[in-house]
Design an enzyme around this catalytic site. Structure first.
Site, PDB file in Angstrom:
ATOM      1  N   ASN A  42      -1.533 -64.400  -5.621  1.00 39.02           N
ATOM      2  CA  ASN A  42      -2.433 -63.542  -4.861  1.00 39.02           C
ATOM      3  C   ASN A  42      -1.642 -62.683  -3.875  1.00 39.02           C
ATOM      4  O   ASN A  42      -0.602 -63.089  -3.356  1.00 39.02           O
ATOM      5  CB  ASN A  42      -3.535 -64.346  -4.158  1.00 39.02           C
ATOM      6  N   GLU A  44      -2.629 -60.476  -0.624  1.00 39.81           N
ATOM      7  CA  GLU A  44      -3.665 -60.077   0.325  1.00 39.81           C
ATOM      8  C   GLU A  44      -3.351 -58.726   0.958  1.00 39.81           C
ATOM      9  O   GLU A  44      -2.230 -58.223   0.872  1.00 39.81           O
ATOM     10  CB  GLU A  44      -3.814 -61.137   1.420  1.00 39.81           C
ATOM     11  N   ASN A  45      -4.372 -58.175   1.603  1.00 36.74           N
ATOM     12  CA  ASN A  45      -4.254 -56.887   2.276  1.00 36.74           C
ATOM     13  C   ASN A  45      -5.110 -56.945   3.533  1.00 36.74           C
ATOM     14  O   ASN A  45      -6.162 -57.595   3.524  1.00 36.74           O
ATOM     15  CB  ASN A  45      -4.724 -55.779   1.325  1.00 36.74           C
ATOM     16  N   ALA A  46      -4.684 -56.240   4.582  1.00 38.03           N
ATOM     17  CA  ALA A  46      -5.462 -56.212   5.821  1.00 38.03           C
ATOM     18  C   ALA A  46      -6.872 -55.674   5.575  1.00 38.03           C
ATOM     19  O   ALA A  46      -7.820 -56.086   6.251  1.00 38.03           O
ATOM     20  CB  ALA A  46      -4.744 -55.373   6.878  1.00 38.03           C
ATOM     21  N   TYR A  48      -9.439 -56.405   3.471  1.00 40.00           N
ATOM     22  CA  TYR A  48      -9.663 -57.567   2.617  1.00 40.00           C
ATOM     23  C   TYR A  48     -10.120 -57.231   1.198  1.00 40.00           C
ATOM     24  O   TYR A  48      -9.721 -57.903   0.247  1.00 40.00           O
ATOM     25  CB  TYR A  48     -10.666 -58.530   3.253  1.00 40.00           C
ATOM     26  N   CYS A  53      -6.283 -61.057  -6.714  1.00 38.73           N
ATOM     27  CA  CYS A  53      -6.114 -62.478  -7.012  1.00 38.73           C
ATOM     28  C   CYS A  53      -4.987 -62.705  -8.007  1.00 38.73           C
ATOM     29  O   CYS A  53      -4.631 -61.826  -8.797  1.00 38.73           O
ATOM     30  CB  CYS A  53      -7.402 -63.039  -7.582  1.00 38.73           C
ATOM     31  N   GLU A  55      -4.965 -64.432 -10.702  1.00 38.73           N
ATOM     32  CA  GLU A  55      -5.398 -64.325 -12.093  1.00 38.73           C
ATOM     33  C   GLU A  55      -5.359 -62.870 -12.573  1.00 38.73           C
ATOM     34  O   GLU A  55      -4.902 -62.574 -13.678  1.00 38.73           O
ATOM     35  CB  GLU A  55      -6.821 -64.862 -12.263  1.00 38.73           C
ATOM     36  N   CYS A  86     -12.448 -66.570  -9.007  1.00 36.36           N
ATOM     37  CA  CYS A  86     -13.591 -65.945  -8.351  1.00 36.36           C
ATOM     38  C   CYS A  86     -14.415 -65.154  -9.377  1.00 36.36           C
ATOM     39  O   CYS A  86     -14.020 -65.003 -10.530  1.00 36.36           O
ATOM     40  CB  CYS A  86     -13.118 -65.039  -7.214  1.00 36.36           C
TER      41      CYS A  86
END
Length: 129
Positions: A42, A44-46, A48, A53, A55, A86
């Site tokens: 994964n 992430e980014n500020a 969101y 993900c 996958e 998810c």
């Protein structure tokens, strides 16, 4: 590739995750019919909503290399609960592999195996367009 080897790859990919906000690292390993495996973590980014993900990273890598014949996916998280894909990941996986086997791991490395059809019953796919 054995189930154990695929799961180990997914667990190892957690160390490459970029998860400064949630601190929830996820790794994935996607096996193709010819035995080729694509991994992901994964990111992430500020903002969101822009987070991707593990996958979907693995699927994107596979498709970009010409593979669309997915047979098995291992997804590893670090919590006591099993790490399930998810909703967005389930839909992306459905696009390519409605019969996909999914191995969901918890932080102890325990596995809960199920199919994508069990995770996404009555799914929507290209055949409806």
């Amino acid at each position: 590739m054995t189930q154990q080897e695929l799961c180990r790859l997914a667990m190892d990919m957690r160390s490459r995750a970029y998860a400064p906000y949630s601190k929830f690292t996820v790794g994935a390993a996607l096996e193709c019919a010819d035995g080729t495996v694509f991994t992901g973590c994964n990111v992430e980014n500020a903002a969101y909503g822009e987070t991707i993900c593990a996958e979907r990273v693995a699927v994107t890598k596979a498709v970009s290399e010409g593979h669309r014949d997915f047979v098995r996916l291992a997804v590893a998280g670090g919590s006591e609960d099993f790490c399930y894909p998810c909703g967005s990941c389930r839909q992306v996986l459905r696009e390519f592999a409605p019969g996909l086997e999914i191995l969901c791991l918890n932080g102890k490395g325990e596995v809960h195996a199920l199919t994508l059809a069990q995770l996404l019953p009555h799914s929507f796919g290209p055949e409806y367009l």
